[in-house]
Design a protein around this motif. Structure first.
Motif, PDB file in Angstrom:
ATOM      1  N   PRO A  54      -4.084 -73.491 -18.846  1.00 41.84           N
ATOM      2  CA  PRO A  54      -3.098 -73.703 -17.779  1.00 41.84           C
ATOM      3  C   PRO A  54      -2.469 -72.413 -17.292  1.00 41.84           C
ATOM      4  CG  PRO A  54      -2.754 -75.238 -19.614  1.00 41.84           C
ATOM      5  CD  PRO A  54      -3.751 -74.240 -20.081  1.00 41.84           C
ATOM      6  N   ILE A  55      -2.410 -71.418 -18.193  1.00 36.92           N
ATOM      7  CA  ILE A  55      -1.786 -70.157 -17.779  1.00 36.92           C
ATOM      8  C   ILE A  55      -2.661 -69.439 -16.753  1.00 36.92           C
ATOM      9  CG2 ILE A  55      -0.994 -67.907 -18.607  1.00 36.92           C
ATOM     10  CD1 ILE A  55      -0.373 -69.232 -21.270  1.00 36.92           C
ATOM     11  N   ILE A  56      -3.974 -69.488 -16.975  1.00 39.12           N
ATOM     12  CA  ILE A  56      -4.892 -68.805 -16.051  1.00 39.12           C
ATOM     13  C   ILE A  56      -5.018 -69.576 -14.741  1.00 39.12           C
ATOM     14  CG2 ILE A  56      -7.254 -68.001 -15.758  1.00 39.12           C
ATOM     15  CD1 ILE A  56      -7.405 -67.594 -18.758  1.00 39.12           C
ATOM     16  N   GLY A  57      -5.029 -70.900 -14.827  1.00 41.74           N
ATOM     17  CA  GLY A  57      -5.161 -71.686 -13.611  1.00 41.74           C
ATOM     18  C   GLY A  57      -6.293 -72.697 -13.707  1.00 41.74           C
ATOM     19  N   PHE A  58      -6.128 -73.775 -12.941  1.00 40.32           N
ATOM     20  CA  PHE A  58      -7.116 -74.856 -13.001  1.00 40.32           C
ATOM     21  C   PHE A  58      -8.457 -74.449 -12.414  1.00 40.32           C
ATOM     22  CE2 PHE A  58      -9.211 -78.589 -11.194  1.00 40.32           C
ATOM     23  CZ  PHE A  58      -9.256 -79.418 -12.303  1.00 40.32           C
ATOM     24  N   TRP A  59      -8.457 -73.578 -11.448  1.00 40.85           N
ATOM     25  CA  TRP A  59      -9.698 -73.276 -10.714  1.00 40.85           C
ATOM     26  C   TRP A  59     -10.487 -72.138 -11.341  1.00 40.85           C
ATOM     27  CZ3 TRP A  59     -10.866 -77.044  -7.698  1.00 40.85           C
ATOM     28  CH2 TRP A  59      -9.851 -77.790  -7.106  1.00 40.85           C
ATOM     29  N   ASP A  60     -10.115 -71.727 -12.496  1.00 43.76           N
ATOM     30  CA  ASP A  60     -10.885 -70.702 -13.210  1.00 43.76           C
ATOM     31  C   ASP A  60     -11.931 -71.393 -14.088  1.00 43.76           C
ATOM     32  OD1 ASP A  60     -11.577 -68.101 -14.055  1.00 43.76           O
ATOM     33  OD2 ASP A  60     -10.450 -68.435 -15.907  1.00 43.76           O
ATOM     34  N   PHE A  61     -13.103 -71.602 -13.548  1.00 45.91           N
ATOM     35  CA  PHE A  61     -14.167 -72.314 -14.244  1.00 45.91           C
ATOM     36  C   PHE A  61     -14.928 -71.349 -15.156  1.00 45.91           C
ATOM     37  CE2 PHE A  61     -13.149 -75.110 -10.842  1.00 45.91           C
ATOM     38  CZ  PHE A  61     -13.476 -76.380 -11.268  1.00 45.91           C
ATOM     39  N   GLY A  62     -15.335 -71.865 -16.307  1.00 48.11           N
ATOM     40  CA  GLY A  62     -16.166 -71.098 -17.212  1.00 48.11           C
ATOM     41  C   GLY A  62     -17.629 -71.174 -16.820  1.00 48.11           C
ATOM     42  N   TRP A  63     -18.446 -70.336 -17.523  1.00 44.25           N
ATOM     43  CA  TRP A  63     -19.867 -70.298 -17.154  1.00 44.25           C
ATOM     44  C   TRP A  63     -20.556 -71.627 -17.405  1.00 44.25           C
ATOM     45  CZ3 TRP A  63     -23.470 -71.453 -20.809  1.00 44.25           C
ATOM     46  CH2 TRP A  63     -23.066 -71.414 -22.136  1.00 44.25           C
ATOM     47  N   PHE A  64     -20.131 -72.345 -18.454  1.00 41.20           N
ATOM     48  CA  PHE A  64     -20.767 -73.628 -18.762  1.00 41.20           C
ATOM     49  C   PHE A  64     -20.517 -74.621 -17.631  1.00 41.20           C
ATOM     50  CE2 PHE A  64     -21.174 -77.780 -20.678  1.00 41.20           C
ATOM     51  CZ  PHE A  64     -22.212 -77.652 -21.588  1.00 41.20           C
ATOM     52  N   SER A  65     -19.279 -74.672 -17.154  1.00 39.82           N
ATOM     53  CA  SER A  65     -18.947 -75.598 -16.066  1.00 39.82           C
ATOM     54  C   SER A  65     -19.679 -75.218 -14.788  1.00 39.82           C
ATOM     55  CB  SER A  65     -17.443 -75.590 -15.814  1.00 39.82           C
ATOM     56  OG  SER A  65     -16.753 -76.093 -16.913  1.00 39.82           O
ATOM     57  N   LEU A  66     -19.689 -73.921 -14.486  1.00 40.70           N
ATOM     58  CA  LEU A  66     -20.342 -73.496 -13.243  1.00 40.70           C
ATOM     59  C   LEU A  66     -21.833 -73.811 -13.248  1.00 40.70           C
ATOM     60  CD1 LEU A  66     -18.538 -70.063 -12.645  1.00 40.70           C
ATOM     61  CD2 LEU A  66     -18.193 -72.226 -11.415  1.00 40.70           C
ATOM     62  N   VAL A  67     -22.476 -73.551 -14.388  1.00 41.41           N
ATOM     63  CA  VAL A  67     -23.917 -73.817 -14.474  1.00 41.41           C
ATOM     64  C   VAL A  67     -24.194 -75.300 -14.303  1.00 41.41           C
ATOM     65  CG1 VAL A  67     -25.901 -73.791 -16.026  1.00 41.41           C
ATOM     66  CG2 VAL A  67     -24.430 -71.777 -15.839  1.00 41.41           C
ATOM     67  N   HIS A  68     -23.406 -76.142 -14.988  1.00 41.15           N
ATOM     68  CA  HIS A  68     -23.642 -77.589 -14.929  1.00 41.15           C
ATOM     69  C   HIS A  68     -23.297 -78.169 -13.564  1.00 41.15           C
ATOM     70  CE1 HIS A  68     -24.327 -77.362 -19.200  1.00 41.15           C
ATOM     71  NE2 HIS A  68     -24.585 -78.655 -19.247  1.00 41.15           N
ATOM     72  N   ILE A  69     -22.177 -77.740 -13.014  1.00 39.43           N
ATOM     73  CA  ILE A  69     -21.811 -78.258 -11.691  1.00 39.43           C
ATOM     74  C   ILE A  69     -22.838 -77.818 -10.651  1.00 39.43           C
ATOM     75  CG2 ILE A  69     -20.099 -78.109  -9.848  1.00 39.43           C
ATOM     76  CD1 ILE A  69     -17.959 -77.910 -12.032  1.00 39.43           C
ATOM     77  N   GLY A  70     -23.265 -76.550 -10.743  1.00 34.01           N
ATOM     78  CA  GLY A  70     -24.284 -76.074  -9.800  1.00 34.01           C
ATOM     79  C   GLY A  70     -25.586 -76.829  -9.947  1.00 34.01           C
ATOM     80  N   ALA A  71     -26.021 -77.034 -11.236  1.00 30.65           N
ATOM     81  CA  ALA A  71     -27.259 -77.774 -11.468  1.00 30.65           C
ATOM     82  C   ALA A  71     -27.129 -79.215 -10.980  1.00 30.65           C
ATOM     83  CB  ALA A  71     -27.613 -77.734 -12.948  1.00 30.65           C
ATOM     84  N   GLY A  72     -25.940 -79.808 -11.201  1.00 31.55           N
ATOM     85  CA  GLY A  72     -25.739 -81.188 -10.756  1.00 31.55           C
ATOM     86  C   GLY A  72     -25.823 -81.305  -9.243  1.00 31.55           C
ATOM     87  N   LEU A  73     -25.175 -80.372  -8.553  1.00 25.64           N
ATOM     88  CA  LEU A  73     -25.214 -80.422  -7.085  1.00 25.64           C
ATOM     89  C   LEU A  73     -26.625 -80.198  -6.564  1.00 25.64           C
ATOM     90  CD1 LEU A  73     -21.929 -78.429  -6.301  1.00 25.64           C
ATOM     91  CD2 LEU A  73     -22.308 -80.904  -6.147  1.00 25.64           C
ATOM     92  N   VAL A  74     -27.378 -79.298  -7.191  1.00 24.93           N
ATOM     93  CA  VAL A  74     -28.756 -79.045  -6.766  1.00 24.93           C
ATOM     94  C   VAL A  74     -29.615 -80.290  -6.959  1.00 24.93           C
ATOM     95  CG1 VAL A  74     -30.846 -77.739  -7.307  1.00 24.93           C
ATOM     96  CG2 VAL A  74     -28.654 -76.557  -7.122  1.00 24.93           C
ATOM     97  N   CYS A  75     -29.465 -80.953  -8.110  1.00 20.89           N
ATOM     98  CA  CYS A  75     -30.269 -82.149  -8.378  1.00 20.89           C
ATOM     99  C   CYS A  75     -29.935 -83.263  -7.392  1.00 20.89           C
ATOM    100  CB  CYS A  75     -30.034 -82.624  -9.806  1.00 20.89           C
ATOM    101  SG  CYS A  75     -30.724 -81.530 -11.055  1.00 20.89           S
ATOM    102  N   ILE A  76     -28.630 -83.449  -7.130  1.00 16.64           N
ATOM    103  CA  ILE A  76     -28.234 -84.509  -6.198  1.00 16.64           C
ATOM    104  C   ILE A  76     -28.721 -84.196  -4.791  1.00 16.64           C
ATOM    105  CG2 ILE A  76     -26.252 -85.606  -5.113  1.00 16.64           C
ATOM    106  CD1 ILE A  76     -24.786 -85.319  -7.786  1.00 16.64           C
ATOM    107  N   ALA A  77     -28.584 -82.944  -4.402  1.00 17.23           N
ATOM    108  CA  ALA A  77     -29.067 -82.552  -3.077  1.00 17.23           C
ATOM    109  C   ALA A  77     -30.571 -82.734  -2.976  1.00 17.23           C
ATOM    110  CB  ALA A  77     -28.669 -81.088  -2.812  1.00 17.23           C
ATOM    111  N   TRP A  78     -31.272 -82.392  -4.066  1.00 16.15           N
ATOM    112  CA  TRP A  78     -32.739 -82.574  -4.076  1.00 16.15           C
ATOM    113  C   TRP A  78     -33.087 -84.043  -3.925  1.00 16.15           C
ATOM    114  CZ3 TRP A  78     -36.188 -79.760  -8.202  1.00 16.15           C
ATOM    115  CH2 TRP A  78     -37.519 -79.841  -7.796  1.00 16.15           C
ATOM    116  N   PHE A  79     -32.300 -84.887  -4.639  1.00 17.39           N
ATOM    117  CA  PHE A  79     -32.570 -86.314  -4.553  1.00 17.39           C
ATOM    118  C   PHE A  79     -32.341 -86.836  -3.139  1.00 17.39           C
ATOM    119  CE2 PHE A  79     -30.403 -90.451  -4.443  1.00 17.39           C
ATOM    120  CZ  PHE A  79     -31.447 -91.276  -4.825  1.00 17.39           C
TER     121      PHE A  79
END
Length: 521
Positions: A29-54
């Protein structure tokens, strides 16, 4: 491509869910909600790519896909899986909030001893523990504090790094780390040892308003309590008692009377015999409810031996010998005996560790339990089965020879006894009890032997019983620490990702692949 499209859509949703889940669990909370880690970024990016592909694969819209029967079955499986995961999460949350510790270790190293629990049970208010430690000691202190906190909420722990908070260290006059400062009201105590014995004793010291006084009778060449550097002194034992909040002093045997503030009188064997008049003072002290620890020696101080025998205790005119097996030398006979078996007396019953005695004589309760005696005694300690009480003492001391014969007592041989009774049995006024504990050895509490094995625990326990400080009886002076793996930040994060995110995610994806392949048949 058409058959792969549904699995891409579901996999995209799974990636999105786990990416958002990881962010929700780990974001600062001190850093902020929008500071995503690498795990989140990779998964969210992969999820969006898969959905877009579908969506661009020509297999219809996502809404149409979700309306299919096969999709509904898959969704049901996904929902059930999510419910299962939610139940696991809830159980973990409840377990963290309402935790219950179970110590499965053989030595009980992950829980408090009964003695510590008795001390904590008697607390009438909050005790503050300020633990000034560095980064290396911090994980262990956190573990120790969690053990205390799991038993009582009256001990408030605060772990402080003096490098981070130097003003607190200066205010509390801390000179080095690690240092634990225990405070209650206007009383405080410090210790530099992070172990149960020291911490509990410090808590006991600040929680107890009065000190009991231990006197050592002197005047016959007894081991001096002011001698800490000589093997024959008892300075270390006196310090050990002081660390348990006792006041320790010596009293000359020629003084008028034993002081009224004497909680325990220790009468040890010295170079010279006690005079009968001096022992009459000791008995007069016991008639008023005094407590005495008598330490004997073979072939020494017959008046003190007879004084103890008057209470019904059986003291042998012998010396205990035992077999010692040494590498390349075979079995040899020695006067050092190991005690690993203790009696059923409350002062030694909690003890489980071995102690070492040297040149000790046998001491035991009367053989005939119905014999008329001022008190009922129980044995304190036994030697090993390979030992015996050698009655030909002159041959041992003058020729250095010994052999087990019919007149000797085969081991295990009792070498100590203790009992409590009304003072009326020795001529005192009704309403008070006296306590008497006897060992057939004086040297086991001297500087040379005190730190050998658990001799100090034996001495502390018996003095604690005599002084009525039963809560200090079984606090062992050493804490056996279990083998623990302290994880660093990187290791802990890796374990978290593998156990909480990656493994459940792979299981879920494997289930979806199986479902998709079976639905495609």
């Amino acid at each position: 491509m058409g058959k792969r499209a549904p699995i891409l859509g579901i996999a995209g949703l799974v990636f999105l869910v786990f990416g958002l889940l990881e962010h929700a669990l780990t974001y600062n909370p001190i850093i902020g909600f929008w500071d995503f880690g690498w795990f989140s970024l990779v998964h969210i990016g992969a999820g969006l790519v898969c959905i877009a592909w579908f969506l661009t694969s020509g297999s219809g819209s996502l809404t149409e896909f979700l309306r299919r029967r096969s999709t509904r079955y898959g969704t049901n499986a996904l929902v059930y899986s999510a419910i299962f995961v939610a139940i696991i999460v809830m159980l973990n949350l409840l377990g963290a909030r309402y935790n219950k510790r179970f110590d499965m270790s053989q030595a009980g190293v992950n829980s408090l001893t009964d003695a510590s629990r008795q001390v904590l049970d008697k607390l009438d208010g909050d005790v503050e523990v300020l633990a000034f430690v560095g980064p290396q000691e911090k994980p262990f202190v956190e573990e120790v504090s969690s053990i205390y906190s799991s038993y009582t909420s009256k001990v408030k722990w605060q772990i402080i790094d003096p490098q981070v908070s130097p003003e607190i260290a200066q205010r509390e006059l801390i000179q080095s780390v690690p240092t634990l400062k225990v405070k209650k009201a206007d009383r405080s105590a410090t210790t530099d040892k992070i172990e149960e014995e020291s911490i509990t004793n410090a808590i006991h010291k600040v929680a107890t308003s009065s000190q009991k006084k231990i006197y050592f009778l002197t005047g016959h060449g007894e081991p001096g309590i002011d001698k800490k550097d000589t093997p024959g002194g008892m300075g270390l034992f006196a310090d050990t008692l002081r660390n348990q909040n006792y006041e320790v002093d010596s009293i000359d045997a020629t003084s008028a009377e034993i002081p009224d503030d004497c909680a325990v009188l220790i009468v040890a064997t010295g170079d010279r015999d006690h005079f009968p008049a001096e022992l009459d003072k000791v008995k007069g002290y016991m008639k008023k409810g005094g407590n005495v620890l008598a330490l004997l020696e073979p072939r020494k101080d017959d008046p003190l031996v007879n004084f103890v025998r008057d209470f019904g205790v059986r003291v042998g005119d012998d010396v205990i010998l035992d077999q010692t097996v040494r590498l390349f030398e075979g079995a040899t006979i020695g006067s050092d005996v190991i005690v690993s078996q203790y009696g059923d007396h409350p002062s030694v019953k909690p003890l489980t560790e071995r102690s070492l005695f040297s040149l000790v004589r046998s001491v035991s309760p009367p053989v005939d339990e119905n014999a008329k005696a001022p008190a009922k005694f129980k044995p304190l300690a036994f030697t090993s089965q390979t030992s015996w009480a050698e009655t030909d003492v002159d041959r041992v001391f003058e020729k250095g020879e010994a052999a087990l014969d019919d007149n000797d007592i085969k081991g295990p041989v009792p070498i100590g006894a203790a009992g409590e009774a009304s003072v009326t049995g020795i001529g005192g006024q009704p309403g008070k009890n006296f306590k008497l504990a006897i060992f057939g050895d004086t040297s086991f509490l001297t500087n040379q032997y005190l730190r050998q094995l658990y001799n100090d625990a034996v001495g502390q326990s018996v003095v604690g019983w005599l002084a009525g400080q039963e809560e200090l009886i079984s606090i062992a002076p050493r804490v056996v620490r279990a083998s623990r793996a302290f994880l660093g930040e990187t290791e802990a994060r890796t374990v978290f990702y593998l156990s909480v995110l990656v493994l459940p995610e792979l299981i879920l994806l494997a289930g979806i692949v199986v479902w998709w392949r079976r639905s495609s048949l």
